[in-house]
Design an enzyme around this catalytic site. Structure first.
Site: not given
Ligand code: AMP
Length: 497
Positions: A23, A49, A124-125, A270
């Site tokens: 969030c 979010g 947030n958390g 990220y």
């Molecule tokens: P995946 O396709 O499941 O391996 O997700 C990896 C991709 O999701 C990466 O390109 C990241 O940029 C993105 N990502 C990683 N962690 C998160 C997160 N907590 N929430 C949303 N996107 C994420």
């Protein structure tokens, strides 16, 4: 400090709702049209979010709330919408929950009329002992309106026996474990606070000119201060509570002492926007430095460096600059497709990866490429992108990841799937390479990541950051985890098992 091994997510209630979400929070006091300022601030936090947004305002007498599913712009763009939210104090929230049920009842800010007056809260958390506290409160007669972990705080405040609102709030927080950056509004003003480990970010700013001169602002990230024209004052310190009155006076309290903080390192990897300053460091510069560390640790014999947009861009620039291999945009991203991560099924995720990214064939054909992304979670994105590069004629694909392998779920507010779905929890690096069909695969080391944030490396006795998703070293007790085998008391609306 707990280090726990687990496979199931413990915060899934009977609806399938997850009681955790990523969030963004924003609050302002002392501003004309505080709700409009808040809507603007939430725009800058939209990346934190996209599922729902809400704003609560206070006009000196009454509280007003408007909440809706979807983006900030869909809910807070019209004059009519903003006219529902009068007053000089407002707080807002953007929410990102994962698959499964989620409805308006979980959209924040949450509001309650307590014996001592109004109480609105944006969080947030994630409260890691929420289920435990909730079961206890329900046993004592509390009736919950939502499945949000945040509501636990309201009930704890409501039932505290301390005389002042601030003492009740502190009393409530003493029972809470996990991560919280909170913005609270009462009839007396605004309170912002951060959990003792400072896991999630929260910054304070001040507007020094124009219509809102003198207003105090709190936000998850500095980008939200920039957009409303506020100057950065400082971070809310871990374990600090800052009280702001309507006359602008500010008081700081430290009810939890000063334990060593553990801010989330994944904010740098990220989650935060690259133009934010977090812990005194530019997120963009840190990401570039992670790329440079990757280039030092895992060089590749290649013709071009290509980022997976947008999340891999700063690290790819860093990798290219350090290695001397040219940076090129070999993948073009459509900005009209939402995050692939939140699609409910793997099938839907795979097709939306394809809709979101397209190979720049003219560039890629016949080249040996280094592909850079920030993380691999389930592996869906990497597999698809590697295939896309091969179909576009790349002769070699070397995948480099700007974080260590994500091996553990987060219980502090970053959405990660249950452990069994994390590729790195199931496979070693070589098996992952085979799975994503790359010619080589390497992740930055945990020490390399720490070097990128200005440390000498990770000190395992006192790590500076929460890095539990990479190390499994959870910085708080995980009460609900240890008790998940215990039958829960039936919650509101649930049948006993
Ligand atoms: P995946 O396709 O499941 O391996 O997700 C990896 C991709 O999701 C990466 O390109 C990241 O940029 C993105 N990502 C990683 N962690 C998160 C997160 N907590 N929430 C949303 N996107 C994420």
């Amino acid at each position: 400090m707990a280090s726990t091994d687990f496979g199931l997510h413990p915060f899934i209630d009977a609806d399938g709702d997850k009681l955790r979400e990523e969030c963004g929070v924003f609050g302002v006091i002392g501003a004309r049209d505080a709700a409009a300022v808040t809507a603007l601030g939430l725009h800058a936090l939209q990346h934190r979010g996209q599922e729902a947004a809400g704003i609560t305002s206070f006009d000196g007498t009454e509280f007003f709330t408007r909440r809706g599913m979807g983006h900030v712009a869909e809910n807070f763009s019209t004059g009519e919408a903003m006219a529902e939210l009068p007053g000089e104090m407002a707080a807002g929230h953007v929410r990102y929950s994962t698959t499964g049920g989620s409805g308006l009842r979980n959209v924040q800010p949450l509001y309650a009329d307590l014996a001592s007056g109004g109480f609105a809260i944006a969080h947030n958390g994630n409260i890691s002992n929420a289920m435990h506290l909730r079961a206890d409160l329900v046993r004592k007669g509390a009736i919950f309106q939502s499945t949000s972990d945040t509501e636990v705080i309201i009930h704890l405040v409501a039932t505290s026996r301390y005389p002042t609102m601030l003492d009740r709030f502190v009393d409530a927080l003493r029972l809470v474990e996990g991560a919280y950056s909170l913005i609270v509004m009462t009839n007396d003003g605004m309170v912002a606070c951060r959990d003792p480990l400072g896991i999630r970010p929260l910054v304070m700013g001040r507007i020094d000119e124009g219509d809102c001169k003198g207003a105090t602002v709190f936000a998850s990230e500095t980008v939200a201060l920039d957009i409303v024209g506020a100057d950065f004052v400082r971070e809310v310190e871990p374990g600090e509570l800052i009280e702001v009155d309507f006359d602008g006076s500010v008081r700081s309290h430290r009810p939890f002492g000063t334990p060593a903080s553990r801010p989330c390192i994944f904010e740098h990897v990220y989650f935060s926007r690259p133009d934010s300053i977090s812990g005194g460091r530019s997120v963009y510069s840190v990401r570039k430095e992670i790329g440079a560390q990757l280039a030092i640790e895992s060089p590749a014999d290649a013709d071009i460096v290509i980022p997976v947009p947008d999340s891999g861009v700063p690290a790819a620039i860093g990798y290219a600059q350090e290695s001397g291999v040219p940076f090129e945009l070999g993948i073009i991203r459509s900005h009209y497709v939402g995050r692939t991560f939140i699609q409910p099924s793997d099938g839907q995720r795979t097709t939306s990866v394809a809709r979101k990214h397209n190979a720049n064939r003219a560039l890629v054909e016949g080249k040996r490429i280094v592909l850079i992304d920030d993380s691999i979670v389930r592996g869906t994105t990497s597999l698809k992108i590697v295939q896309m590069m091969r179909e576009a004629g790349a002769t070699e694909v070397h995948m480099r990841i700007a974080s260590p392998p994500t091996m553990h779920s987060c219980f502090y507010g970053v959405d990660t799937p249950e452990r069994s779905k994390l590729l790195a929890a199931r496979m070693d690096v070589e098996a992952m390479r085979e799975f994503i069909q790359a010619d080589s695969l390497a992740f930055v080391s945990i020490d390399g990541l720490y070097r990128a944030v200005g440390e000498d490396g990770r000190k395992s006795k006192c790590p500076k950051y929460c890095d539990a998703c990479f190390t499994g070293d959870y910085p708080t007790r995980l009460t609900d985890l240890s008790e998940r085998e215990t039958p829960q008391l039936p919650l509101l609306g649930e049948k006993a098992a």
